[in-house]
Write a protein that holds these residues in place. Structure first.
Motif, PDB file in Angstrom:
ATOM      1  N   LEU A   1     -23.609 -34.681 -31.828  1.00 54.03           N
ATOM      2  CA  LEU A   1     -24.129 -34.028 -33.185  1.00 54.03           C
ATOM      3  C   LEU A   1     -22.852 -33.373 -33.877  1.00 54.03           C
ATOM      4  CD1 LEU A   1     -26.133 -32.747 -34.989  1.00 54.03           C
ATOM      5  CD2 LEU A   1     -26.072 -30.562 -33.671  1.00 54.03           C
ATOM      6  N   ASP A   2     -22.893 -33.714 -35.227  1.00 54.97           N
ATOM      7  CA  ASP A   2     -21.395 -32.969 -35.800  1.00 54.97           C
ATOM      8  C   ASP A   2     -22.002 -31.901 -36.547  1.00 54.97           C
ATOM      9  OD1 ASP A   2     -19.680 -35.236 -34.835  1.00 54.97           O
ATOM     10  OD2 ASP A   2     -19.661 -36.217 -36.686  1.00 54.97           O
ATOM     11  N   THR A   3     -21.442 -30.987 -36.607  1.00 52.43           N
ATOM     12  CA  THR A   3     -22.072 -29.662 -37.486  1.00 52.43           C
ATOM     13  C   THR A   3     -20.825 -28.607 -37.541  1.00 52.43           C
ATOM     14  OG1 THR A   3     -23.455 -27.792 -37.247  1.00 52.43           O
ATOM     15  CG2 THR A   3     -22.214 -28.037 -35.341  1.00 52.43           C
ATOM     16  N   ALA A   4     -21.241 -28.250 -38.852  1.00 53.93           N
ATOM     17  CA  ALA A   4     -19.876 -27.171 -39.315  1.00 53.93           C
ATOM     18  C   ALA A   4     -20.315 -25.897 -38.538  1.00 53.93           C
ATOM     19  CB  ALA A   4     -20.428 -26.803 -40.715  1.00 53.93           C
ATOM     20  N   ILE A   5     -19.008 -25.408 -38.237  1.00 51.86           N
ATOM     21  CA  ILE A   5     -19.123 -23.898 -37.727  1.00 51.86           C
ATOM     22  C   ILE A   5     -18.109 -23.214 -38.975  1.00 51.86           C
ATOM     23  CG2 ILE A   5     -19.114 -24.456 -35.396  1.00 51.86           C
ATOM     24  CD1 ILE A   5     -15.980 -24.335 -35.097  1.00 51.86           C
ATOM     25  N   GLY A   6     -18.519 -21.739 -38.786  1.00 50.24           N
ATOM     26  CA  GLY A   6     -17.777 -21.029 -39.826  1.00 50.24           C
ATOM     27  C   GLY A   6     -17.997 -19.612 -39.265  1.00 50.24           C
ATOM     28  N   PHE A   7     -16.590 -18.854 -39.474  1.00 46.19           N
ATOM     29  CA  PHE A   7     -16.653 -17.596 -39.041  1.00 46.19           C
ATOM     30  C   PHE A   7     -15.670 -16.924 -40.147  1.00 46.19           C
ATOM     31  CE2 PHE A   7     -16.395 -20.577 -35.081  1.00 46.19           C
ATOM     32  CZ  PHE A   7     -17.492 -20.125 -34.913  1.00 46.19           C
ATOM     33  N   ASP A   8     -16.312 -15.710 -40.345  1.00 45.52           N
ATOM     34  CA  ASP A   8     -15.535 -14.551 -41.258  1.00 45.52           C
ATOM     35  C   ASP A   8     -15.129 -13.558 -40.363  1.00 45.52           C
ATOM     36  OD1 ASP A   8     -16.068 -15.901 -43.419  1.00 45.52           O
ATOM     37  OD2 ASP A   8     -17.758 -14.724 -44.046  1.00 45.52           O
ATOM     38  N   VAL A   9     -13.616 -13.466 -40.234  1.00 41.83           N
ATOM     39  CA  VAL A   9     -13.096 -12.365 -39.205  1.00 41.83           C
ATOM     40  C   VAL A   9     -12.532 -11.259 -40.122  1.00 41.83           C
ATOM     41  CG1 VAL A   9     -11.291 -11.842 -37.777  1.00 41.83           C
ATOM     42  CG2 VAL A   9     -11.979 -14.389 -37.825  1.00 41.83           C
ATOM     43  N   HIS A  10     -13.442 -10.158 -40.280  1.00 44.88           N
ATOM     44  CA  HIS A  10     -13.239  -9.223 -41.087  1.00 44.88           C
ATOM     45  C   HIS A  10     -12.111  -7.993 -40.345  1.00 44.88           C
ATOM     46  CE1 HIS A  10     -16.153 -10.691 -43.835  1.00 44.88           C
ATOM     47  NE2 HIS A  10     -17.271 -10.327 -42.910  1.00 44.88           N
ATOM     48  N   ILE A  11     -11.253  -7.847 -40.978  1.00 41.95           N
ATOM     49  CA  ILE A  11     -10.215  -6.817 -40.238  1.00 41.95           C
ATOM     50  C   ILE A  11     -10.370  -5.388 -41.249  1.00 41.95           C
ATOM     51  CG2 ILE A  11      -7.857  -6.349 -39.665  1.00 41.95           C
ATOM     52  CD1 ILE A  11      -7.799  -9.403 -39.397  1.00 41.95           C
ATOM     53  N   TYR A  12     -10.700  -4.191 -40.303  1.00 43.45           N
ATOM     54  CA  TYR A  12     -10.590  -3.159 -41.094  1.00 43.45           C
ATOM     55  C   TYR A  12      -9.773  -2.113 -40.519  1.00 43.45           C
ATOM     56  CZ  TYR A  12     -15.439  -4.658 -42.653  1.00 43.45           C
ATOM     57  OH  TYR A  12     -16.579  -5.257 -43.135  1.00 43.45           O
ATOM     58  N   ARG A  13      -9.124  -1.166 -41.373  1.00 43.71           N
ATOM     59  CA  ARG A  13      -8.104  -0.385 -40.558  1.00 43.71           C
ATOM     60  C   ARG A  13      -8.803   0.880 -40.716  1.00 43.71           C
ATOM     61  NH1 ARG A  13      -4.269   1.760 -43.586  1.00 43.71           N
ATOM     62  NH2 ARG A  13      -4.266   0.144 -44.864  1.00 43.71           N
ATOM     63  N   LYS A  14      -8.769   1.707 -39.682  1.00 44.15           N
ATOM     64  CA  LYS A  14      -9.169   3.074 -39.467  1.00 44.15           C
ATOM     65  C   LYS A  14      -8.462   3.786 -40.296  1.00 44.15           C
ATOM     66  CE  LYS A  14      -9.999   7.174 -36.420  1.00 44.15           C
ATOM     67  NZ  LYS A  14     -10.275   7.739 -35.243  1.00 44.15           N
ATOM     68  N   LEU A  15      -9.062   4.739 -41.370  1.00 45.66           N
ATOM     69  CA  LEU A  15      -8.336   5.692 -42.050  1.00 45.66           C
ATOM     70  C   LEU A  15      -7.635   6.902 -41.315  1.00 45.66           C
ATOM     71  CD1 LEU A  15     -10.726   5.662 -45.134  1.00 45.66           C
ATOM     72  CD2 LEU A  15      -8.429   4.555 -44.940  1.00 45.66           C
TER      73      LEU A  15
END
Ligand SMILES: C[S@@+](CC[C@H](N)C(=O)[O-])C[C@H]1O[C@@H](n2cnc3c(N)ncnc32)[C@H](O)[C@@H]1O
Ligand SMILES: [Zn+2]
Length: 280
Positions: free
Chosen positions: A266-280
Motif C-alpha cells: 500500500l502506498d499512503t501519504a504520511i503527514g506530521f505537524d511538529v509544533h514547537i512552543y517556548r515556555k515564557l
C-alpha cells in the motif's frame, strides 16, 4: 555501587531520588525497584486504574516492528533537527524528556543525534505502559524510564530543556511546570491528510483530520515543521501493524478491515505537524 541523582523525584513525598544499581531511593526513605529490563515504576497506586495500563504487549511489538522498518524516519529526523537547533552549547548539559515515549524510537533517535553532535544530555521518558518502557529502556540503557502519568509527572519544577510529546496526551500544566523558562515543548500531531489512502480504503467517506494549531497558555508558538511523505508499505504485516497503531483500529467496520487485509502493498501519504512552543 554506582549512585547518582535521578531526573525523577519520589512520587510519594516529592523529594529527589538517587539512582542506585537496582533501585531508586529518596531522602524520605521510600524505595522503588528497577525492573530487570531497566525501567522503574513511579505511578502511585491510587493513580492506577488497571493492572497493566496503556498499550499492551502486542500493540508495542507491532509498533516496534513498524517503526524499526524506517517508515516514520522522516519524522524522527525532523525531531532530531528541532533538538539540534535548540541545543547548541557543548559546554552545557541538556535535559531531554519524552512524555508518553512509547517504545522509545524517537527518544533513541534524538539521543543519538545530540550525542553524535558532541552534546552532553540527560535523557528521560515516561509512559503509562510498562511493555513500551521495556523496549525503550533496552534502546537507551544509559537513560531513565519510568511508568508514570503525563498528568502527574515524577519530576521537579523547571528542570527540563526540551520536552517531546509525540502523539501522546497533552498535559499543559505539567509540561509548563517541569520545563525551565525558555525551554521548549515539541508537540507532534497528525496533519489533515495523514494516512489518507489507508483511510480511503477503510471508510466510504473519509474525513480529513482537524489540523488547526492550538495556542497554549504559558507558551509562545515558535515554529511548525511540516513533514509530508508518501510511504510504500511492503507487506501485509507492515500494513496491519500501522493500522493497529492508529485510532481507526478501534472503530473501523469489518468490511473496511477486510479490504485492508486483502492487500500485499500500500502506498499512503504520511503527514506530521511538529509544533514547537517556548515556555515564557
Ligand atoms: C500513540 S502512542 C505514541 C508513543 C510514542 N510517542 C511514539 O510515537 O512511538 C501513545 C502513548 O501514550 C501512552 N499514554 C497514554 N496515556 C498516557 C498517560 N496518561 N500518561 C503517560 N502516557 C500515556 C501510551 O501508553 C502510548 O505509549
Ligand atoms: Zn519519598
Amino acid at each position: 555501587m554506582q549512585t547518582y541523582p535521578s531526573l525523577f523525584i519520589c512520587p510519594i513525598c516529592g523529594k529527589p531520588l538517587l539512582r542506585m544499581d537496582t533501585s531508586y531511593r529518596c531522602w524520605g526513605g521510600h524505595s522503588f525497584d528497577i525492573a530487570a529490563a531497566g525501567y522503574t515504576h513511579l505511578l502511585p497506586a491510587n493513580k492506577m486504574h488497571s493492572k497493566n495500563p496503556g498499550d499492551d504487549k502486542a500493540m508495542v511489538a507491532a509498533r516496534t516492528a513498524f517503526l524499526d522498518a524506517g517508515y516514520y524516519a522522516p519524522l524522527r529526523d525532523a525531531l532530531c533537527r528541532a533538538a539540534l537547533d535548540r541545543c547548541g552549547d557543548t559546554e552545557k548539559s541538556y535535559t531531554i524528556f519524552d512524555c508518553g515515549c512509547g517504545e522509545g524510537y524517537y527518544t533513541a533517535g534524538i539521543a543519538q543525534s545530540l550525542r553524535q553532535a558532541g552534546l552532553t544530555c540527560r535523557i528521560g521518558g515516561i509512559d503509562i505502559s510498562k511493555f513500551a518502557l521495556r523496549k525503550a529502556a533496552k534502546r537507551l540503557p544509559d537513560s531513565e524510564f519510568a511508568v508514570a502519568s503525563a498528568y502527574h509527572l515524577p519530576m521537579g519544577d523547571a528542570c527540563v530543556d526540551l520536552l517531546f510529546n509525540v502523539f501522546s496526551p497533552m498535559a499543559r500544566e505539567e509540561f509548563l511546570r517541569v520545563l525551565r523558562p525558555g525551554g521548549h515543548l515539541i508537540y507532534v500531531v497528525p496533519s489533515a491528510r495523514h494516512l489518507w489512502e489507508m483511510k480511503s480504503l477503510l471508510y466510504k467517506t473519509p474525513y480529513e483530520n482537524d489540523d488547526a494549531r492550538e495556542d497554549y497558555e504559558g507558551f509562545i508558538h515558535e515554529e511548525t515543521l511540516e513533514v509530508r511523505e508518501i510511504i510504500h508499505l511492503q507487506n501485509s504485516d507492515h500494513i496491519m501493524a500501522l493500522f493497529g497503531m492508529t485510532p481507526y483500529a478501534h472503530k473501523t467496520p469489518k468490511a473496511g478491515i477486510e479490504r485492508l487485509q486483502a492487500l500485499d502493498t500500500l502506498d499512503t501519504a504520511i503527514g506530521f505537524d511538529v509544533h514547537i512552543y517556548r515556555k515564557l
